[in-house]
Write a protein that holds these residues in place. Structure first.
Motif, PDB file in Angstrom:
ATOM      1  N   GLU A   6     -15.485 -19.900   4.751  1.00 29.23           N
ATOM      2  CA  GLU A   6     -15.857 -19.584   6.138  1.00 29.23           C
ATOM      3  C   GLU A   6     -15.697 -20.784   7.064  1.00 29.23           C
ATOM      4  O   GLU A   6     -15.601 -20.635   8.283  1.00 29.23           O
ATOM      5  CB  GLU A   6     -17.290 -19.046   6.216  1.00 29.23           C
ATOM      6  N   ILE A  56     -25.405 -29.290   4.021  1.00 23.85           N
ATOM      7  CA  ILE A  56     -24.299 -29.167   3.061  1.00 23.85           C
ATOM      8  C   ILE A  56     -23.030 -29.789   3.645  1.00 23.85           C
ATOM      9  O   ILE A  56     -22.295 -30.511   2.972  1.00 23.85           O
ATOM     10  CB  ILE A  56     -24.097 -27.686   2.678  1.00 23.85           C
ATOM     11  N   ASN A  73     -29.419 -21.576  -3.465  1.00 20.97           N
ATOM     12  CA  ASN A  73     -29.894 -21.871  -2.100  1.00 20.97           C
ATOM     13  C   ASN A  73     -30.428 -20.599  -1.466  1.00 20.97           C
ATOM     14  O   ASN A  73     -31.537 -20.555  -0.928  1.00 20.97           O
ATOM     15  CB  ASN A  73     -28.764 -22.415  -1.232  1.00 20.97           C
ATOM     16  N   ASP A  74     -29.612 -19.557  -1.529  1.00 16.20           N
ATOM     17  CA  ASP A  74     -30.067 -18.289  -0.952  1.00 16.20           C
ATOM     18  C   ASP A  74     -31.037 -17.567  -1.872  1.00 16.20           C
ATOM     19  O   ASP A  74     -31.979 -16.930  -1.400  1.00 16.20           O
ATOM     20  CB  ASP A  74     -28.858 -17.385  -0.644  1.00 16.20           C
ATOM     21  N   ASP A  81     -18.329 -16.228   4.008  1.00 18.75           N
ATOM     22  CA  ASP A  81     -19.772 -15.983   4.117  1.00 18.75           C
ATOM     23  C   ASP A  81     -20.163 -16.237   5.576  1.00 18.75           C
ATOM     24  O   ASP A  81     -20.868 -17.185   5.883  1.00 18.75           O
ATOM     25  CB  ASP A  81     -20.495 -16.953   3.170  1.00 18.75           C
ATOM     26  N   ARG A 106     -24.395 -10.351   7.534  1.00 15.60           N
ATOM     27  CA  ARG A 106     -23.939 -11.623   6.971  1.00 15.60           C
ATOM     28  C   ARG A 106     -23.041 -11.386   5.763  1.00 15.60           C
ATOM     29  O   ARG A 106     -23.216 -10.407   5.056  1.00 15.60           O
ATOM     30  CB  ARG A 106     -25.192 -12.421   6.545  1.00 15.60           C
ATOM     31  N   GLY A 142     -26.182 -18.583  -6.794  1.00 15.34           N
ATOM     32  CA  GLY A 142     -26.344 -19.376  -5.566  1.00 15.34           C
ATOM     33  C   GLY A 142     -27.832 -19.564  -5.317  1.00 15.34           C
ATOM     34  O   GLY A 142     -28.484 -18.747  -4.669  1.00 15.34           O
ATOM     35  N   LEU A 185     -16.767 -23.452  -6.176  1.00 17.09           N
ATOM     36  CA  LEU A 185     -17.142 -22.749  -4.943  1.00 17.09           C
ATOM     37  C   LEU A 185     -16.360 -23.344  -3.782  1.00 17.09           C
ATOM     38  O   LEU A 185     -16.536 -24.521  -3.455  1.00 17.09           O
ATOM     39  CB  LEU A 185     -18.654 -22.919  -4.681  1.00 17.09           C
ATOM     40  N   LYS A 233     -23.597 -19.075  10.508  1.00 15.08           N
ATOM     41  CA  LYS A 233     -22.179 -19.421  10.582  1.00 15.08           C
ATOM     42  C   LYS A 233     -21.427 -18.292  11.284  1.00 15.08           C
ATOM     43  O   LYS A 233     -21.225 -17.229  10.695  1.00 15.08           O
ATOM     44  CB  LYS A 233     -21.608 -19.649   9.179  1.00 15.08           C
ATOM     45  N   CYS A 293     -24.089 -22.662  -8.643  1.00 11.16           N
ATOM     46  CA  CYS A 293     -23.405 -23.453  -7.606  1.00 11.16           C
ATOM     47  C   CYS A 293     -24.299 -23.783  -6.424  1.00 11.16           C
ATOM     48  O   CYS A 293     -23.820 -24.292  -5.420  1.00 11.16           O
ATOM     49  CB  CYS A 293     -22.132 -22.741  -7.148  1.00 11.16           C
ATOM     50  N   GLY A 294     -25.609 -23.494  -6.518  1.00 12.74           N
ATOM     51  CA  GLY A 294     -26.521 -23.879  -5.433  1.00 12.74           C
ATOM     52  C   GLY A 294     -26.783 -25.380  -5.497  1.00 12.74           C
ATOM     53  O   GLY A 294     -26.407 -26.058  -6.472  1.00 12.74           O
ATOM     54  N   ARG A 301     -14.405 -18.357  -2.670  1.00 11.83           N
ATOM     55  CA  ARG A 301     -15.417 -17.392  -2.232  1.00 11.83           C
ATOM     56  C   ARG A 301     -14.937 -16.788  -0.915  1.00 11.83           C
ATOM     57  O   ARG A 301     -14.569 -17.516   0.008  1.00 11.83           O
ATOM     58  CB  ARG A 301     -16.754 -18.098  -2.010  1.00 11.83           C
ATOM     59  N   MET A 308     -21.387 -13.787  -6.450  1.00 16.11           N
ATOM     60  CA  MET A 308     -22.507 -14.723  -6.401  1.00 16.11           C
ATOM     61  C   MET A 308     -23.789 -13.930  -6.575  1.00 16.11           C
ATOM     62  O   MET A 308     -23.915 -12.810  -6.068  1.00 16.11           O
ATOM     63  CB  MET A 308     -22.532 -15.437  -5.048  1.00 16.11           C
TER      64      MET A 308
HETATM   65  C1  PEP Z   1     -26.118 -20.577  -2.303  1.00 17.22           C
HETATM   66  O1  PEP Z   1     -26.645 -19.756  -1.557  1.00 17.22           O
HETATM   67  O2  PEP Z   1     -26.728 -21.151  -3.233  1.00 17.22           O
HETATM   68  C2  PEP Z   1     -24.706 -20.940  -2.105  1.00 17.22           C
HETATM   69  C3  PEP Z   1     -24.102 -21.728  -2.954  1.00 17.22           C
HETATM   70  O3  PEP Z   1     -24.103 -20.465  -0.992  1.00 17.22           O
HETATM   71  P1  PEP Z   1     -24.315 -21.135   0.467  1.00 17.22           P
HETATM   72  O4  PEP Z   1     -25.056 -22.426   0.299  1.00 17.22           O
HETATM   73  O5  PEP Z   1     -22.966 -21.350   1.063  1.00 17.22           O
HETATM   74  O6  PEP Z   1     -25.109 -20.096   1.205  1.00 17.22           O
END
Ligand code: PEP
Ligand code: MG
Length: 579
Positions: free
Chosen positions: A300, A194, A456-457, A337, A360, A454, A296, A342, A504-505, A334, A431
């Motif tokens: 952090e 990212i 991604n997570d 995180d 986290r 989100g 977003l 991180k 927002c992922g 946000r 989120m």
């Molecule tokens: C996600 O988890 O999709 C997200 C947007 O947050 P991050 O990628 O910063 O964990």
């Protein structure tokens, strides 16, 4: 010439000499040499010892005995080590026996000695391990020369090659000189990937043993579009890639031409495209690429790219600059995180057994209230400057959300007491990144002004697949029916509660997902700024009716493979030039 295939994580193509970054503890990859090259390696070793001895002698002589007596003593110990013939013989024997480079032999032998010292109970002896590491470093500096340069003080363009890079390491890259990155490890939605996208540095990850193949100074091509890395390319390949790179830049310029045009489907449905940012100076890029706000802001990173923990004023300045750059457009901040991959300045060396399931994000904040309140204080103070929203990450249950909101109210009261103004009615959303949040979205919606999914997570936690682990990267897919069903649930619950729901992922920046996301009901999407033009082009090429059909079809499918293939084929049919 050697060609390696990995996962493309940040677009673009670059050609430059490689700079090998070892992990922070200077581990050197094993590299074999032919028997005839061993003599050269032993000569390099001799030279390195010679240089290290003269460097230390010079340094020792320049230190005043009265003021720097202790340092002089340390140098004397190091010099004794370096002059010890048995040490040099041990390393030479290792090169002979194993046919490896001088740097690998130095690193292996000295690390063996250091760990031996470290295990001794006597404190004086165990502390000598640090001296041995210092000597290793000094020798490696000689052996690896300028190519082992600190990445923060680059003077020429390089391709960074590493086994693995942390988000913290990547966040300080100077994009003027770091032209591309390529790592053995990593995944498409890892935070390091990212950051590479945020910095606009072409990157390829999951390249298996690339860092063992490349030697510092080798010419490397990184093709961040197709996930290819070429080591020591021949003339024809270089020419071919130079042309490809020019074509790619031209295509980007053409797409940038869409900037002034609205993101509207062919049948007139307006879509709002927002940007995801990590660094304050990306705000300008969001606007340049045609973004209509920030969906977003990963705050952090304020902790990751500075040696000290940011003060309240530092937080404020970062937010104020971003908000001012956006005028009255929305800026969704946000809260930090931190944790998992991180770390904060003070927590960096405290390992957790399962950090992605550990302390986290919002959990970290709720256990570190002074830090959390400092950030909230700064966000609220900056809220009067524009259209600010607050978003809490990684909420897993209602209690966490209520707790976070209570802290926010406490900070509002503090500001009232201090006579500082802030936007009282700012939106506070969350989120949705965990299956638990998705499944309880209906109850969370009563306490949240909006949801941002989100993926991604959400994908990582739903499928139990680490988003940054190349060993399981083929199992990581947001097209999995389990992930899609959770997303559908969240959209339905948000609709019932009449609150906004966005995504927002990284999924939001992948052209093949656009039709599905619109068909599922998203009308606001937040993505990496460089991807905005391409996603806009897809939106402008489809109708909502086509998108609805795609979503209906996909939500009836039960296999990730079928879904992924179907989405690719559907997108290719409508806009063949994008695929
Ligand atoms: C996600 O988890 O999709 C997200 C947007 O947050 P991050 O990628 O910063 O964990
Ligand atoms: Mg996340």
């Amino acid at each position: 010439m050697e060609i390696k295939k990995g996962i493309a994580v940040s677009p673009g193509v670059s050609i430059a000499k490689s700079l090998i970054i070892d992990s922070e503890d200077y581990r050197i990859p094993r590299r074999s040499v032919s028997p005839s090259q061993r003599i050269t390696e032993i000569q390099r070793l001799r030279n390195a010892f010679g240089f290290a001895i003269s460097e230390l002698t010079r340094l020792g002589a320049s230190i005043d005995q009265a003021e720097g007596g202790k340092i002089k003593d340390i140098f004397a110990v190091h010099l004794r080590f370096l002059r010890d013939r048995s040490l040099r013989k041990r390393i030479t024997d290792y090169i002979h026996a194993q046919s490896v480079t001088a740097e690998y032999a130095v690193s292996t032998v000295l690390r063996e000695i250091a760990s031996h010292f470290a295990k001794v109970k006597d404190a004086y002896i165990s502390e000598r391990a640090a001296d041995v590491y210092d000597i290793e470093r000094r020798l490696l500096k000689q052996l690896l020369g300028r190519k082992r340069e600190d990445v923060r003080h680059l003077t020429e363009e390089v391709v960074v090659v590493a086994r693995e890079l942390s988000p913290t390491q990547t966040a300080v890259f100077n994009k003027q000189f770091v032209k591309a990155m390529a790592t053995d490890a990593g995944g498409r939605t890892s935070h390091t990937a990212i950051v590479a996208r945020a910095l606009g540095i072409p990157a390829v990850v999951a390249l298996e043993n690339l860092s063992e193949i490349v030697v510092g100074g080798d010419v490397v091509i990184v093709d961040g579009n197709r996930g290819i890395v070429v080591v020591n390319p021949d003339e024809d390949t270089i020419r071919e890639y130079e042309q490809y790179s020019r074509d790619f830049v031209e295509l980007e310029h053409r797409l940038d031409g869409l900037r002034q045009k609205p993101a509207v489907t062919r049948d007139g449905q307006r879509i709002t495209l927002l940007g995801n940012i990590e660094f304050r100076d990306e705000a300008g890029l969001v606007l340049e690429k045609g973004g209509e706000g920030i969906g977003l802001y990963r705050t952090e990173f304020l902790y990751l790219n500075s040696p000290q923990e940011p003060t309240e004023q530092a937080h404020y300045e970062a937010y104020a600059e971003t908000i001012r750059a956006l005028g009255d457009r929305p800026v969704t901040i946000r809260t930090m995180d931190l944790g998992a991959d991180k770390y904060t300045q003070s927590k960096r060396f405290v390992p957790e057994p399962n950090p992605f399931l550990g302390l986290r994000s919002i959990r970290f904040c709720l256990q570190n209230l002074p830090m959390f309140k400092t950030q909230l204080h700064a966000i609220l103070r900056a809220s009067v400057l524009g259209n600010v929203k607050i978003m809490f990450p990684l909420i897993t249950n209602l209690q966490e959300l209520k707790q976070a909101k209570t802290i926010l109210r406490d900070v509002m009261e503090d500001l009232d007491d201090e006579g500082i103004s802030y936007k009282r009615d700012l939106d506070v959303g969350i989120m949705i990144e965990t299956p638990s949040a998705a499944l309880t979205a209906a109850s969370l919606s009563r306490d949240a002004d909006f949801f941002s999914i989100g993926t991604n997570d959400l994908t990582q936690y739903t499928l139990a697949v680490d988003r940054g682990n190349e060993l399981v990267s083929t199992l990581y897919s947001s097209a999995d029916p389990a992930v899609l069903r959770l997303i559908r649930t969240v959209i339905q619950d948000a609709r019932k509660a009449q609150i906004d729901v966005t995504i927002c992922g990284e999924m939001a920046g992948e052209p093949e997902y656009v039709m599905l996301l619109l068909g599922m009901g998203f009308r606001t999407i937040s993505l990496a700024p460089p991807m905005i033009p391409e996603i806009k082009q897809v939106i402008r090429s489809v109708t909502i009716e086509q998108c609805n059909q795609v979503a209906r079809k996909v939500l009836g499918m039960s296999s990730e493979r079928h879904i992924a293939n179907y989405l690719r084929a559907a997108a290719r049919k409508i806009i063949p030039e994008a695929f």
